[in-house]
Design a protein around this motif. Structure first.
Motif, PDB file in Angstrom:
ATOM      1  N   GLN A  10       0.834  -1.191   0.000  1.00  0.00           N
ATOM      2  CA  GLN A  10       0.000   0.000   0.000  1.00  0.00           C
ATOM      3  C   GLN A  10       0.874   1.248   0.000  1.00  0.00           C
ATOM      4  N   GLN A  11       0.274   2.342  -0.443  1.00  0.00           N
ATOM      5  CA  GLN A  11       1.020   3.587  -0.618  1.00  0.00           C
ATOM      6  C   GLN A  11       1.640   4.108   0.670  1.00  0.00           C
ATOM      7  N   HIS A  12       0.919   3.980   1.773  1.00  0.00           N
ATOM      8  CA  HIS A  12       1.367   4.606   3.008  1.00  0.00           C
ATOM      9  C   HIS A  12       2.472   3.839   3.726  1.00  0.00           C
ATOM     10  N   SER A  13       2.806   2.637   3.259  1.00  0.00           N
ATOM     11  CA  SER A  13       3.855   1.869   3.935  1.00  0.00           C
ATOM     12  C   SER A  13       5.238   2.370   3.511  1.00  0.00           C
ATOM     13  N   ASP A  14       6.212   2.139   4.370  1.00  0.00           N
ATOM     14  CA  ASP A  14       7.567   2.658   4.180  1.00  0.00           C
ATOM     15  C   ASP A  14       8.483   1.545   3.659  1.00  0.00           C
ATOM     16  N   TYR A  15       9.008   1.729   2.465  1.00  0.00           N
ATOM     17  CA  TYR A  15       9.848   0.686   1.875  1.00  0.00           C
ATOM     18  C   TYR A  15      11.182   0.540   2.602  1.00  0.00           C
ATOM     19  N   LYS A  16      11.671   1.586   3.229  1.00  0.00           N
ATOM     20  CA  LYS A  16      12.923   1.490   3.989  1.00  0.00           C
ATOM     21  C   LYS A  16      12.739   0.578   5.209  1.00  0.00           C
ATOM     22  N   LYS A  17      11.576   0.669   5.850  1.00  0.00           N
ATOM     23  CA  LYS A  17      11.277  -0.208   6.980  1.00  0.00           C
ATOM     24  C   LYS A  17      11.164  -1.654   6.496  1.00  0.00           C
ATOM     25  N   LEU A  18      10.566  -1.858   5.335  1.00  0.00           N
ATOM     26  CA  LEU A  18      10.470  -3.205   4.765  1.00  0.00           C
ATOM     27  C   LEU A  18      11.859  -3.790   4.549  1.00  0.00           C
ATOM     28  N   GLU A  19      12.757  -3.010   3.970  1.00  0.00           N
ATOM     29  CA  GLU A  19      14.120  -3.484   3.741  1.00  0.00           C
ATOM     30  C   GLU A  19      14.796  -3.856   5.055  1.00  0.00           C
ATOM     31  N   ALA A  20      14.655  -2.999   6.065  1.00  0.00           N
ATOM     32  CA  ALA A  20      15.279  -3.266   7.365  1.00  0.00           C
ATOM     33  C   ALA A  20      14.680  -4.521   8.007  1.00  0.00           C
ATOM     34  N   ASP A  21      13.356  -4.683   7.921  1.00  0.00           N
ATOM     35  CA  ASP A  21      12.703  -5.850   8.502  1.00  0.00           C
ATOM     36  C   ASP A  21      13.119  -7.139   7.797  1.00  0.00           C
ATOM     37  N   LEU A  22      13.275  -7.095   6.480  1.00  0.00           N
ATOM     38  CA  LEU A  22      13.727  -8.278   5.746  1.00  0.00           C
ATOM     39  C   LEU A  22      15.139  -8.678   6.172  1.00  0.00           C
ATOM     40  N   GLU A  23      16.013  -7.695   6.295  1.00  0.00           N
ATOM     41  CA  GLU A  23      17.391  -7.987   6.695  1.00  0.00           C
ATOM     42  C   GLU A  23      17.459  -8.473   8.138  1.00  0.00           C
ATOM     43  N   ASN A  24      16.607  -7.926   9.016  1.00  0.00           N
ATOM     44  CA  ASN A  24      16.567  -8.389  10.412  1.00  0.00           C
ATOM     45  C   ASN A  24      15.990  -9.792  10.526  1.00  0.00           C
ATOM     46  N   SER A  25      15.224 -10.220   9.527  1.00  0.00           N
ATOM     47  CA  SER A  25      14.639 -11.570   9.531  1.00  0.00           C
ATOM     48  C   SER A  25      15.572 -12.610   8.932  1.00  0.00           C
ATOM     49  N   ASN A  29      20.951  -8.700   1.595  1.00  0.00           N
ATOM     50  CA  ASN A  29      20.694  -7.594   0.671  1.00  0.00           C
ATOM     51  C   ASN A  29      20.501  -8.086  -0.757  1.00  0.00           C
ATOM     52  N   SER A  30      21.131  -9.186  -1.110  1.00  0.00           N
ATOM     53  CA  SER A  30      21.010  -9.723  -2.472  1.00  0.00           C
ATOM     54  C   SER A  30      19.832 -10.691  -2.614  1.00  0.00           C
ATOM     55  N   ASP A  31      19.069 -10.902  -1.523  1.00  0.00           N
ATOM     56  CA  ASP A  31      17.936 -11.828  -1.554  1.00  0.00           C
ATOM     57  C   ASP A  31      16.605 -11.154  -1.853  1.00  0.00           C
ATOM     58  N   TYR A  32      16.587  -9.842  -1.982  1.00  0.00           N
ATOM     59  CA  TYR A  32      15.324  -9.159  -2.243  1.00  0.00           C
ATOM     60  C   TYR A  32      15.538  -7.960  -3.168  1.00  0.00           C
ATOM     61  N   ILE A  33      14.436  -7.561  -3.799  1.00  0.00           N
ATOM     62  CA  ILE A  33      14.430  -6.371  -4.654  1.00  0.00           C
ATOM     63  C   ILE A  33      13.179  -5.583  -4.310  1.00  0.00           C
ATOM     64  N   VAL A  34      13.316  -4.277  -4.140  1.00  0.00           N
ATOM     65  CA  VAL A  34      12.164  -3.395  -3.939  1.00  0.00           C
ATOM     66  C   VAL A  34      12.036  -2.551  -5.197  1.00  0.00           C
ATOM     67  N   TYR A  35      10.846  -2.582  -5.807  1.00  0.00           N
ATOM     68  CA  TYR A  35      10.583  -1.841  -7.035  1.00  0.00           C
ATOM     69  C   TYR A  35       9.756  -0.610  -6.683  1.00  0.00           C
ATOM     70  N   LEU A  36      10.334   0.562  -6.878  1.00  0.00           N
ATOM     71  CA  LEU A  36       9.599   1.803  -6.630  1.00  0.00           C
ATOM     72  C   LEU A  36       9.027   2.288  -7.958  1.00  0.00           C
ATOM     73  N   ASN A  37       7.715   2.421  -8.018  1.00  0.00           N
ATOM     74  CA  ASN A  37       7.061   2.763  -9.284  1.00  0.00           C
ATOM     75  C   ASN A  37       7.143   4.237  -9.605  1.00  0.00           C
ATOM     76  N   ASP A  38       6.406   5.048  -8.882  1.00  0.00           N
ATOM     77  CA  ASP A  38       6.302   6.455  -9.211  1.00  0.00           C
ATOM     78  C   ASP A  38       6.182   7.277  -7.931  1.00  0.00           C
ATOM     79  N   PRO A  39       7.296   7.742  -7.384  1.00  0.00           N
ATOM     80  CA  PRO A  39       7.228   8.468  -6.119  1.00  0.00           C
ATOM     81  C   PRO A  39       6.487   9.802  -6.224  1.00  0.00           C
ATOM     82  N   ILE A  40       6.380  10.362  -7.415  1.00  0.00           N
ATOM     83  CA  ILE A  40       5.683  11.636  -7.587  1.00  0.00           C
ATOM     84  C   ILE A  40       4.194  11.482  -7.309  1.00  0.00           C
TER      85      ILE A  40
END
Length: 121
Positions: A10-25, A29-40
């Motif tokens: 969803q739009q309101h979620s923070d992708y940086k927190k997702l990255e940190a949570d994945l790494e803490n789990s 860093n090479s096991d995931y990819i975050v695709y940012l569509n259109d920040p504007i």
């Protein structure tokens, strides 16, 4: 071969927190990819994680749920090299088209009288 767990967030979620949570789990860093569509336009974003077994799928799903995932998809026999944005998006679009969506409740009005010659409005 490994599988890919992809999630649309969803739009309101923070992708940086997702990255940190994945790494803490335990995902590297090479096991995931975050695709940012259109920040504007503040649109939703996607993420893909390499998973090898059901315990890793559960771990990744839990992290996705904590970060306001909208929907998840599992793609078996796919490596992270094949998980580019266009490839994942085309698979997600194909699955969405094939999915049977819920229909609204349909009310069928039946007559409690028998057949007659009178026209009723």
């Amino acid at each position: 071969m490994s599988s890919i767990l992809a999630g649309v967030f969803q739009q309101h979620s923070d992708y940086k927190k997702l990255e940190a949570d994945l790494e803490n789990s335990g995902f590297g860093n090479s096991d995931y990819i975050v695709y940012l569509n259109d920040p504007i336009h503040n649109s939703s974003y996607m993420a893909s994680v390499v998973v090898k077994d059901s315990s890793e799928i559960d771990k990744a799903k839990n992290v996705f749920t904590e970060n306001a995932v909208f929907k998840t998809y599992i793609f078996e026999n796919m490596s992270i090299d094949q998980a580019d944005y266009a490839h994942i998006k085309s698979y997600i679009n194909a699955r969405n088209k094939a999915e049977i969506h819920d229909s609204p409740d349909v009310k069928i009005k039946t007559s409690n009288t028998g057949m007659d010659s009178e026209v009723k409005f």
